[in-house]
Design an enzyme around this catalytic site. Structure first.
Site, PDB file in Angstrom:
ATOM      1  CG  HIS A 165     -20.308 -27.774  -2.479  1.00 45.68           C
ATOM      2  ND1 HIS A 165     -21.464 -27.247  -3.025  1.00 45.68           N
ATOM      3  CD2 HIS A 165     -19.384 -26.780  -2.499  1.00 45.68           C
ATOM      4  CE1 HIS A 165     -21.244 -25.989  -3.363  1.00 45.68           C
ATOM      5  NE2 HIS A 165     -19.996 -25.688  -3.065  1.00 45.68           N
ATOM      6  CG  HIS A 166     -16.693 -34.593   0.073  1.00 45.70           C
ATOM      7  ND1 HIS A 166     -16.019 -34.612   1.284  1.00 45.70           N
ATOM      8  CD2 HIS A 166     -17.015 -35.883  -0.205  1.00 45.70           C
ATOM      9  CE1 HIS A 166     -15.925 -35.859   1.713  1.00 45.70           C
ATOM     10  NE2 HIS A 166     -16.515 -36.652   0.831  1.00 45.70           N
ATOM     11  N   GLY A 167     -20.027 -34.597  -0.113  1.00 48.16           N
ATOM     12  CA  GLY A 167     -20.984 -34.920   0.940  1.00 48.16           C
ATOM     13  C   GLY A 167     -20.280 -35.320   2.225  1.00 48.16           C
ATOM     14  CB  THR A 196     -13.046 -33.321   2.719  1.00 50.43           C
ATOM     15  OG1 THR A 196     -14.435 -32.930   2.634  1.00 50.43           O
ATOM     16  CG2 THR A 196     -12.425 -32.675   3.937  1.00 50.43           C
TER      17      THR A 196
END
Length: 386
Positions: A165-167, A196
């Site tokens: 998952h995007h940080g 995002t």
């Protein structure tokens, strides 16, 4: 290694995918394999992060809300507490503050020279925002550790996030701060939370090029993932030359993870840890601060992946062909009722062709790499075509 049994108190309940058993099994496997027995490996004393410390990245009103929710067990919609992703639980603030305190203790060990490497395997809660919980994360311990380092006088910190998952929370915290280079490799927001992390997210007006996102298509496996990693991460770190390399190793990139759609093996994840360790030595003077993160293959993935990570950080990499200890298998059966994996990896060979040998515009992975390099590299004086 920042550790206390209290770190397993971060528990959203029996139906939640982020079960603390994953950390418990990781520590048990690491102990069985002697990861903590080597020279120079110490367990750090930790204490909960104070409100003052937490306020480096979180709104004081949010900290009060977390405390209140942990007492009343009532949802708080304004702060996204009590959602399906972030249920409230008793003493929630204390559990989350201890994880944050452990991450800052690890940061302090590296910053002061007590240790070249330091880890908080229970940390890596990279989604939490300044004023709300998000994505299983109450307080953002990686952002807090970075903010603490900046308070101590650090001028260049690189953060590399390889969770599926995007940080987003860490990126948001430093989006307009050129002292912090954030790099996130993750599954495309088209198919995965939090929606995002496109290549076009490059940083604020004072830090353009310092937020780096590689959005990989669903189905990406070891070969494509490492092609992307090598095409983006090493060139930027060599150019940036951070004082400390901070990394988040969510292992939910694995093919067996129930919440995402990448298809890496434990072997691919293990190779990523080796490469990050090399980059810490080559670009950050050996200073490496590392965290866990996501990962919901509680028995077959997380303990093996993170034990390899801790072995790598401890300077005692574990033979990929090694069998898992019988005592650990027995412990897994006792605690979960499941049969544990027999070997420390999936037995895969990891190989890939470097991106520099040729760009295939018909390949979605290559398109993702090209988009990131085109958006970011010129800001750092790097030719994206080389």
């Amino acid at each position: 290694m920042a550790w206390d049994e209290g770190l397993t108190a971060y528990d959203f309940g029996p139906q939640h995918p982020m079960a603390p058993i994953r950390v418990e099994l990781t520590m048990a496997l690491s102990r069985s394999l002697g990861v903590f027995d080597g020279p120079g490996v110490d367990l750090l004393d930790i204490e909960p992060a104070s409100d003052e410390l937490l306020s480096l990245v979180h709104d004081p009103a949010y900290i009060k809300a977390v405390k209140r929710a942990g007492r009343t067990l009532e949802p708080d919609d304004a702060h996204m507490l009590g959602t399906a992703d972030n249920p409230v639980f008793p003493d929630m603030h204390d559990a989350a503050a201890l994880i944050s305190g452990a991450s800052v203790a690890a940061a302090k060990a590296v910053w002061t020279g007590q240790s070249a490497h330091a880890a908080n395997i229970a940390g890596g809660l990279h989604h939490a925002m300044r004023g709300n919980a998000w994505g299983f994360c109450v307080y953002n311990d990686p952002a807090l550790a970075i903010a603490w380092l900046l308070e101590q006088g650090a001028k260049r910190i690189a953060y590399v996030d390889i969770d599926v998952h995007h940080g987003d929370g860490v990126q948001n915290a430093f989006y307009n701060d050129p002292r912090v280079l954030t790099i996130s490799l993750h599954e495309s927001p088209v198919t995965l939370f939090p929606g995002t992390g496109q290549a076009s997210e490059v940083g604020g007006p004072d830090a353009e090029g310092y937020a780096v996102n590689v959005a990989l298509p669903a189905g990406t496996g070891d070969t494509g993932w490492h092609r992307a990693f090598e095409a983006v991460v090493p060139p930027l770190l060599h150019e940036f030359q951070p004082e400390i390399l901070v990394t988040q190793q969510g292992c939910d990139t694995h093919a067996l993870d129930p919440l995402a759609n990448l298809t890496l093996s434990v072997d691919g994840q293990r190779r990523a840890y080796e490469e990050l360790h090399k980059l810490a030595r080559k670009t950050a003077g050996g200073r490496w601060l590392l965290f866990g993160g996501g990962g919901y293959g509680l028995v077959h993935v997380v303990p093996r992946a993170w034990t390899h990570l801790l072995g790598e950080a401890a300077g005692a990499p574990i033979d990929p062909d090694r069998e898992t200890p019988q005592e650990w298998r027995d412990f897994v059966r006792e605690r979960t009722g499941e049969l544990a994996p027999l070997y420390m990896t999936d037995g895969r060979e990891v190989s890939f062709a470097p991106f520099e040998r040729g760009y295939d515009p018909g390949d979605p992975i290559d398109r993702a790499i090209h988009a990131t390099r085109t958006a970011i590299f010129p800001n750092h004086g790097i030719d994206p075509s080389l």
